[in-house]
Design a protein around this motif. Sequence first.
Motif, PDB file in Angstrom:
ATOM      1  N   PHE A 120       0.801  -1.109   0.063  1.00 29.28           N
ATOM      2  CA  PHE A 120       0.116   0.170   0.076  1.00 29.28           C
ATOM      3  C   PHE A 120       0.884   1.161  -0.088  1.00 29.28           C
ATOM      4  CE2 PHE A 120      -2.603  -3.053   2.426  1.00 29.28           C
ATOM      5  CZ  PHE A 120      -3.516  -3.373   1.554  1.00 29.28           C
ATOM      6  N   TYR A 121       0.507   2.204  -0.756  1.00 30.89           N
ATOM      7  CA  TYR A 121       1.031   3.510  -0.774  1.00 30.89           C
ATOM      8  C   TYR A 121       0.262   4.677  -0.220  1.00 30.89           C
ATOM      9  CZ  TYR A 121       5.074   1.018  -2.902  1.00 30.89           C
ATOM     10  OH  TYR A 121       6.045   0.428  -3.152  1.00 30.89           O
ATOM     11  N   TYR A 122       0.458   5.516   0.406  1.00 31.48           N
ATOM     12  CA  TYR A 122      -0.352   6.661   0.403  1.00 31.48           C
ATOM     13  C   TYR A 122      -0.538   7.650  -0.702  1.00 31.48           C
ATOM     14  CZ  TYR A 122      -2.280  10.734   2.880  1.00 31.48           C
ATOM     15  OH  TYR A 122      -3.111  11.809   3.563  1.00 31.48           O
ATOM     16  N   ILE A 131       5.235   4.499   0.992  1.00 31.27           N
ATOM     17  CA  ILE A 131       4.780   3.195   1.073  1.00 31.27           C
ATOM     18  C   ILE A 131       4.233   3.129   2.599  1.00 31.27           C
ATOM     19  CG2 ILE A 131       7.038   2.307   1.852  1.00 31.27           C
ATOM     20  CD1 ILE A 131       6.107  -0.538   0.473  1.00 31.27           C
ATOM     21  N   VAL A 132       3.123   2.544   2.816  1.00 30.60           N
ATOM     22  CA  VAL A 132       2.632   2.408   4.178  1.00 30.60           C
ATOM     23  C   VAL A 132       2.047   0.965   4.530  1.00 30.60           C
ATOM     24  CG1 VAL A 132       1.935   4.920   4.217  1.00 30.60           C
ATOM     25  CG2 VAL A 132       0.139   3.269   3.354  1.00 30.60           C
ATOM     26  N   VAL A 137      -3.201   2.818   7.219  1.00 30.59           N
ATOM     27  CA  VAL A 137      -4.270   2.989   6.285  1.00 30.59           C
ATOM     28  C   VAL A 137      -5.605   3.031   7.287  1.00 30.59           C
ATOM     29  CG1 VAL A 137      -5.716   1.989   4.520  1.00 30.59           C
ATOM     30  CG2 VAL A 137      -3.297   1.663   4.426  1.00 30.59           C
ATOM     31  N   THR A 138      -5.474   2.212   8.068  1.00 30.73           N
ATOM     32  CA  THR A 138      -6.637   2.029   9.185  1.00 30.73           C
ATOM     33  C   THR A 138      -6.321   2.973  10.258  1.00 30.73           C
ATOM     34  OG1 THR A 138      -5.595   0.180  10.360  1.00 30.73           O
ATOM     35  CG2 THR A 138      -7.477  -0.462   8.848  1.00 30.73           C
ATOM     36  N   ALA A 139      -5.441   3.252  10.767  1.00 29.06           N
ATOM     37  CA  ALA A 139      -5.210   4.266  11.894  1.00 29.06           C
ATOM     38  C   ALA A 139      -5.781   5.730  11.464  1.00 29.06           C
ATOM     39  CB  ALA A 139      -3.794   4.144  12.438  1.00 29.06           C
TER      40      ALA A 139
END
Length: 254
Positions: A120-122, A131-132, A137-139
Amino acid sequence: MKQRRRIYEGKAKILYEGPEPGMLVQFFKDDATAFNAKKHDVIEGKGVLNNRISEYIFTNLSQMGIPTHFVKRLNMREQLIREVEIIPVEVVVRNIAAGTISQRLGIEEGTVLPRSIIEFYYKNDALNDPIVSEEHVTAFGWANAQEIDDMMAMAIRVNDFLSGMFKGIGIELVDFKIEFGRLIENDTMRVVLADEISPDSCRLWDSSTKEKMDKDRFRRDLGGLVEAYTEVARRLGILNENEAPRPSGPTLVK
Ligand code: TMP
């Protein structure tokens, strides 16, 4: 002619107001950018090819039951799409090491990965699309846990379908990036595949020669981008042998 309202302009596409509420027109530009637009060029014919290739892929994915924003292609450069709220996360699936995973983890380009890897990338140009992890993503509320599950399940299905489709025409699907959006329909919200899938957003290597048939031709100054995308379209059977991808008539030189 009435001027259409421009809703959003990105690096390679423009979104216009559609013919009815909830619909948009997605216009494919010839602009090519890399390294967060530090490198930019206009490559005549690219938009036409990506429009056709993305139409072909989205149509096939919908037929497999994957929900997408795509409605229909309107003309050489435009598609009618459903308006969605884009989830600000780019989902990358990798089958073979290349690009940033090779740089980041020191894996030689071309190494077949032990299994397909989802990253995943923001989506944030100011931060260079970092990259994350799922935790980020959820926090930070970019997507909830159910949406992450939906995106991962669809990403795996897209990878399975595209890998097989490309293998059948002598192309290795090295990696690709997809985006998702939230679609509101009769008071329910669901996650659907959005944006585009084209040689701009995939790494495609010829199976026998390993020649690059994707945007790395531009990123790495290899030249021959339109020729490579045309060959992808030709092998997919979506360009007539004598159909020119370049629009005729005067073109804007920047
Ligand atoms: P990467 O190796 O540069 O992280 O790219 C992985 C895949 O994602 C590759 O197929 C190119 C695609 N991609 C995009 O479509 N848009 C982008 O902004 C980036 C960085 C990569």
